[in-house]
Design an enzyme around this catalytic site. Structure first.
Site, PDB file in Angstrom:
ATOM      1  CE  LYS A  79      -3.713  -1.916   2.944  1.00  0.00           C
ATOM      2  NZ  LYS A  79      -4.885  -1.689   2.084  1.00  0.00           N
ATOM      3  NE  ARG A 127     -10.960  -9.918  -1.652  1.00  0.00           N
ATOM      4  CZ  ARG A 127     -11.328  -9.017  -2.565  1.00  0.00           C
ATOM      5  NH1 ARG A 127     -11.692  -9.396  -3.776  1.00  0.00           N
ATOM      6  NH2 ARG A 127     -11.353  -7.737  -2.264  1.00  0.00           N
TER       7      ARG A 127
END
Length: 488
Positions: free
Chosen positions: A266, A340
């Site tokens: 990120k 996820r």
């Protein structure tokens, strides 16, 4: 946390709060509400005159503090309650906590015949808006430590007080867990906090799987995401099983204790708040603890897959194939879509081994949640209309917000992979929708009993707002407890 008690005969009247309702006409000033306890006759008249003079409207959350030198009470706090419903009183409680922060004690004169729901809202507002998270000394801590609620029959509201206090306590716990810096918070630390919180609540069972057990049982997603960190992953399983329960709910919460994005790293602005990436795990654990404290007659199993998504030579790579619990495989082209992957393991385990009646997951899953719905609203997904309606109603009653989103069939094709059963992070279409469709693939025979909430946006607040305070919100705890209380 504020000490709040119900009392019929107030014994501390230095600072008194009076509720105001909007005037009967659209342009009329707010009017004081007749209270259940007797106050000096001039107080109500003065409150009415003051409301007119400074043009108070009585809207929910409006507050004004008035000094009365040489008089009793010495300080008068006027607080708007709007329509006088539970949300209005929740806003009033939050406003009172802030307007009265320099008091040491406040007595709230409640209206004649006030409802239990109003008392619940008021207490939740007081306890949630007065929350602060600080490491070390807090030189600016509010002076307010106690609030008395003056009512004619205290015993009639005791249950509402206890439910509100438990709800707020567990919401504050979720906020504490989420606010804690990741220099302190890792998977084992989180598991230790759950164990400590469960100690005083009989009837709870806790199991914490460590890396060796996760490997032996095939939790490939959790192991892949946590493999790059020196702090190994964990799977927390917290079970509340009262004897009278006939319904079993599994609550799954994403627990990434810090998210660098992994090799798909990120940028700094997106990384600096990633201590909040375990807010879903905090919410489901806190809700389960709350259900045990309230003795709710429903079996609940909370699953918190915990990992730290770090960059190292052991980190999983974009393009890796991960084998999840139960055997399904995922092609992972983006290591920053890690949540996820751990959720998939937990969902598959719940379906295969726990076999619940209902399966709910909460996750700070995608930035697309905020793009679609703003910063206060969770994105809810389910193929079950009744379940979706019930959860949405409970969330709204609790003072939180969610909006049902679609699960379009034409997006399913984007989950296809040439190498694995599923592509975990396709780039076509809406990101929050695709993540939900991916998770649905792991619900097996419980597909029609599953509900997912992407709560990335409402898990954090950038400023004080009503009962929310800057930082972690504890989103989901209040809504889950409301919903769980409707089950038998």
């Amino acid at each position: 946390m504020l000490a709040i008690r119900l009392i019929a005969e107030p014994d501390q009247l230095d600072a008194v709060a009076l509720p105001l309702r909007p005037g009967a006409a659209a342009d009329a000033s707010a009017a004081p509400v007749p209270t259940a306890v007797a106050l000096p006759a001039e107080v109500a008249d003065e409150a009415a005159a003051l409301a007119s003079m400074i043009r108070l409207t009585g809207r929910a959350g409006e507050a004004h503090r008035q000094l009365r030198p040489g008089a009793a009470p010495a300080r008068l706090l006027l607080v708007g309650i709007g329509d006088g419903d539970e949300p209005g009183w929740r806003s009033a409680g939050a406003a009172l906590a802030r307007a009265g922060k320099d008091e040491t004690h406040i007595t709230v004169a409640l209206p004649v015949g006030v409802s239990a729901e109003a008392v619940r809202g008021l207490v939740e507002g007081l306890l949630l808006a007065s929350y602060r998270y600080r490491l070390g000394a807090d030189a600016e801590a509010p002076a307010l430590t106690g609030v008395d609620l003056a009512v004619a029959e205290p015993e009639a509201y005791q249950q509402a007080l206890e439910v509100a206090r438990t709800t707020a306590t567990m919401t504050r716990l979720a906020r504490d867990l989420t606010n804690t810096p990741s220099s302190v918070k890792n998977p084992q630390w989180f598991a230790d906090q759950v164990a400590a919180a469960a100690t005083d609540l009989p009837g709870l069972r806790l199991r914490v799987r460590e890396p060796e057990e996760l490997a032996a049982e095939g939790f490939g997603g959790i192991l892949a995401v946590g493999g790059g960190s020196a702090s190994g992953p964990r799977l927390v399983e917290l079970d509340w099983q009262p004897a009278e329960a006939s319904t079993h709910v599994v609550l799954v919460g994403k627990g990434i204790t810090f998210d660098t994005g992994g090799i798909s790293i990120k940028p700094v602005p997106a990384m600096k708040l990633m201590r909040k990436d375990m807010a879903g795990a905090a919410a489901v654990v806190a809700a389960t603890l709350g259900a045990a404290a309230l003795q709710l007659p429903v079996r609940i199993t909370a699953l918190a897959p915990l990992a730290e998504n770090m960059v190292s030579g052991a980190a999983f790579r974009p393009g890796d194939i991960i084998r999840h619990y139960g055997g399904l495989t995922s092609e992972t082209t983006n290591s920053d879509a890690e949540g996820r992957l751990v959720l998939a393991d937990a969902l598959a385990y719940a379906v295969a081994e726990l076999k619940p009646d209902l399966l709910i997951d909460l996750a700070t899953l995608t930035g697309a949640n905020a793009i679609a719905l703003g910063t206060r609203t969770g994105a809810l997904y389910s193929d079950n209309d009744q379940l979706a309606d019930d959860v949405l109603a409970a969330v709204a009653e609790a003072g939180e917000a969610a909006w049902r989103m679609p699960l379009p069939t034409d997006y399913v094709e984007h989950l296809g992979s040439e190498l694995a059963d599923l592509h975990s992070a396709p780039t076509q279409g809406g990101g929050s929708v695709l993540a939900a469709l991916y998770l649905r693939e792991f619900t097996g025979e419980l597909r029609e009993k599953w509900l997912h909430i992407d709560m990335s946006a409402p898990s954090w607040c950038e400023r004080d707002d009503a009962e929310l305070t800057r930082g972690a919100t504890g989103w989901g705890v209040r809504g889950l407890l409301r919903w769980l209380a409707t089950l038998r």
